[in-house]
Enzyme design. Structure first.
Site, short mmCIF file in Angstrom:
data_model
loop_
_atom_site.label_atom_id
_atom_site.label_comp_id
_atom_site.label_asym_id
_atom_site.label_seq_id
_atom_site.Cartn_x
_atom_site.Cartn_y
_atom_site.Cartn_z
N ARG A 30 85.39 15.00 110.62
CA ARG A 30 85.26 13.70 109.97
C ARG A 30 86.59 12.98 109.82
NH1 ARG A 30 82.61 14.04 104.36
NH2 ARG A 30 83.88 15.92 104.25
N LYS A 82 81.66 28.95 116.52
CA LYS A 82 81.88 28.09 115.36
C LYS A 82 80.78 28.37 114.35
CE LYS A 82 82.45 23.21 114.03
NZ LYS A 82 81.32 23.04 113.10
N CYS A 100 75.50 24.38 112.98
CA CYS A 100 74.73 23.13 112.84
C CYS A 100 73.69 23.28 111.74
CB CYS A 100 74.06 22.76 114.15
SG CYS A 100 73.17 21.19 114.06
N GLN A 143 80.10 23.13 124.08
CA GLN A 143 79.42 23.82 122.99
C GLN A 143 77.92 23.90 123.27
OE1 GLN A 143 78.60 22.22 118.88
NE2 GLN A 143 80.08 23.79 118.28
N PRO A 189 83.77 19.47 118.00
CA PRO A 189 82.66 18.87 118.75
C PRO A 189 81.82 18.03 117.81
CG PRO A 189 82.28 21.22 118.37
CD PRO A 189 83.66 20.93 117.89
N GLY A 195 87.18 21.67 107.29
CA GLY A 195 86.55 21.11 106.11
C GLY A 195 87.49 20.26 105.29
N THR A 226 78.55 15.37 117.46
CA THR A 226 77.36 14.82 118.09
C THR A 226 77.40 13.29 118.07
OG1 THR A 226 76.10 16.74 117.38
CG2 THR A 226 74.84 14.83 118.08
#
Length: 664
Positions: free
Chosen positions: A530, A433, A393, A360, A306, A506, A308
């Site tokens: 990413r 998560k 987050c 989420q 997820p 990661g 943003t």
């Protein structure tokens, strides 16, 4: 062939592609995640602060101004761009407007068409090229002889019409020539392809659209929440009983035990299911047990994180077309769902191509998380496969409220939230998560994760291999991820529990990264964030276990596909076109960071390598690697027409503010 000498941590670009020894500024992914505001770092043409124009430079701000600009990228103002003369949407679709002359929009169709900007032409994939102007098209404009229709281009195609057999924007569509014709009386009429409409409507219509009645009840605070009310009442009674039984204030450990016992007692109570009417007191149901929950068989599946802002429906749809199996909507705030925020409720929208889709939630209290879960389960029982709790987050705006990664240090509260949400959602699983911990050097997830699966019955656990404090300053700790996986599996074996899926996360940026980490840690898969933003085709690489030296033309085709998906989601009118443009530029602000593997001396490429200034193998590849935000706007214009003069794009990354509009 000569070999270039590169400092550690830089992309090993072959000498023949290097432009100079200058290295690009490192992309600030912390800023992109929402930690940094750009207010105060723009030119005089940029945003205002408290209604006063920013004069450029690093102007000293007052205490009130500093307070106002705190939060996630508040300097990024993206107002909607609309037609100068706005046509009533009812009239635009051939209907009567009940407001008549009192309607605040025009009903004068000829005047609207005369003032309307010229139709856009979305070029087909076959017209794309690797040399300027990169999009080659025949001039197929066919304007009608009458001046009122001079804005129409009958050679264009409308993405909405092509996909659904009709266009919901009607006369307001910027691709109007594709589905408008003049009848024998000279009246402009809209065209509908009934066969296509009936054939593909179900496969392309977006799911999970909240009803107006539900939003109305939420605003009035009248939405029925029987499961939540019963659960919170039980917690209150359990806490009162435990408090009365103690002569002295409880210590920290005793407090946690008290709260957890309250959560457990609440989980065993009998309540009504959310789908029943509130007055059916004689037919209560037993809450769904963990064994009755849908099991998540996710081993070997690819999972898009997820994300943003950038993880919107068009981007998820693009990733699905490239091999993503599991998708999750952008993080939504429980408090905003409960106040009927249309923006928040739009985050649960799902495309039919998303075969496994979740929502989420971020929140800090059972009193907000549980009712939100109950409403989601009631409104979208068949449209949501799981609900994920955000315990990772790191941004201040979320952390300071006790949400996100702050929950890592509040396991008792988290247990209450999970127990309540699990009951409220019925058979829909709850997933979590999280990060390795809050502070550097103080990892805590190896203690928390076994409890998530054995005590609280979550359906899946995802662990990002960094602490909240680390953000992106260090590499993900995959050794610690393995330690956590081993701890969970040992607890499950001791208690005879079925294994739940565990995903790591990661720095995954290639097929070799993916599979080596899966093999070395024992995770069921890797959630990709990413890496997918920079190269969405990473899912294809993972599925096919190869590194794809994708060509610049193939990359431009993906940009075109994103634009098409954006138009069908946001709309094909002027506002929708420029909303699509904004999110396309957001995507390009990550895409440009990809260094083609054909330019590298060694493989695979690494996500944190800093790129030198380089040229591509053709002019298009060089353009797609440009860090200049103005070039991203130019790329958007290939598919969305010229950007309005009043429109500008401010990147989320500070280091990407290369264009004039973001200097200072």
């Amino acid at each position: 062939m000569a070999t270039a000498t590169h400092p550690p941590g830089t992309a090993p670009v072959k000498p023949e592609f290097l432009l100079s020894s200058v290295y690009r500024p490192a992309a600030d992914d912390d800023a992109a995640e929402g930690a940094t505001s750009h207010v105060g770092n723009t030119t005089s043409t940029g945003p205002t602060i408290d209604g006063e124009p920013n004069q450029g430079g690093r102007k000293k701000l007052s205490k009130e101004q500093k307070k106002a600009q705190r939060g996630a990228n508040k300097g990024r103002r993206f107002g909607k761009v609309r037609d100068e003369l706005e046509l009533c949407w009812r009239v635009a679709n051939g209907a009567m407007c009940e407001y008549g002359a009192e309607c605040r929009f025009t009903h004068d169709i000829p005047s609207y068409l005369a003032a309307k900007p010229r139709d856009i032409r979305l070029p087909p994939a076959s017209s794309l090229a690797t040399a300027p102007p990169f999009v080659f098209t025949d001039d197929t404009d066919q304007p009608a002889a009458e001046g009122d229709l001079s804005s129409l281009n009958f050679g264009t195609t409308c993405p909405c019409f092509e996909e659904a057999g009709e266009c919901r924007l009607g006369l307001k569509c910027r691709f109007l020539g594709a589905h408008a014709r003049k009848d024998e009386n000279g009246v402009l009429t809209l065209v509908t392809d009934e066969e296509k409409k009936s054939r593909i409507a179900l496969t392309n219509s977006e799911l999970n659209q909240v009803s107006a009645e539900a939003l109305k009840l939420l605003r009035q605070r009248k939405y029925p929440r029987p499961i939540t009310d019963a659960y919170l009442k039980e917690l209150e009674i359990a806490n009162q009983a435990s408090t009365e039984g103690k002569d002295a204030p409880a210590g920290e450990g005793e407090k946690e035990d008290t709260i957890e016992s309250g959560a457990q007692s609440a989980e065993t109570a009998i309540t009504k299911r959310a789908g029943e009417a509130t007055d059916q007191t004689d037919t209560p149901d037993v809450p769904t047990r963990f064994s009755e929950k849908k099991r998540l068989h996710w081993s070997g599946k690819t999972y898009l994180a997820p994300l943003t802002t950038v993880g919107n429906l068009p981007f998820r749809r693009l990733c699905v077309s490239l091999g993503a199996d599991i998708t999750c909507g952008e993080m939504g705030l429980a408090t905003s769902f409960l106040t009927a925020s249309r923006e928040e409720w739009s985050l649960v929208r799902r495309h039919p191509s998303e075969t496994t889709f979740g929502v989420q939630l971020a929140g800090s209290k059972p009193s907000t998380m549980v009712p939100t879960a109950e409403i989601l389960g009631r409104e979208f029982a068949g449209g949501i496969d799981f609900v994920d709790i955000n315990c990772g987050c790191p941004i201040d705006l979320v952390f300071r409220t006790g949400s996100g990664s702050a929950l890592l240090d509040a396991p008792a509260k988290l247990g209450k939230i999970i127990a309540g949400m699990s009951r409220a959602l019925g058979e829909i699983p709850v997933t979590v998560k999280l990060r390795t911990g809050v502070k550097d050097g103080r990892n805590t997830s190896h203690k928390l994760m076994p409890r998530l699966s054995s005590e609280w019955g979550v359906g899946c656990i995802t662990l990002h291999g960094r602490t909240r404090q680390q953000r992106y300053t260090k590499l993900a700790d995959w050794g610690y991820i393995k330690q956590c996986v081993d701890a969970v599996r040992a607890r499950e074996a001791d208690e005879g529990l079925p294994p739940v899926p565990i995903f790591g996360g990661g720095d995954c940026f290639s097929s070799s990264d993916y599979w080596s980490n899966v093999d070395s840690t024992g995770v069921d898969g890797i959630m990709i964030g990413r890496g997918a933003l920079i190269k969405p085709w990473i899912f294809t690489e993972v599925k096919e276990r190869r590194e794809w030296d994708i060509s610049s033309r193939e990359r431009l085709e993906l940009v075109r596909k994103y634009a098409e998906f954006g138009l069908t989601h946001f709309g094909t009118d002027t506002a929708g076109v420029n909303t699509t443009r904004r999110y396309l530029c957001e995507a390009l602000s990550f895409n440009y960071r990809y260094v083609p593997i054909g330019l590298l001396e060694r493989l695979p490429g690494r996500i944190n390598d800093r790129a030198p200034a380089f040229k591509g193998r053709d002019e298009l590849e060089t353009l797609l690697a440009s860090p200049n935000s103005q070039d991203w706007v130019k790329i958007s214009e290939m598919f969305l027409g010229p950007a309005p003069e009043t429109w500008s794009f401010t990147p989320k990354h500070k280091s990407n503010a290369y264009g004039e509009e973001a200097q200072g």
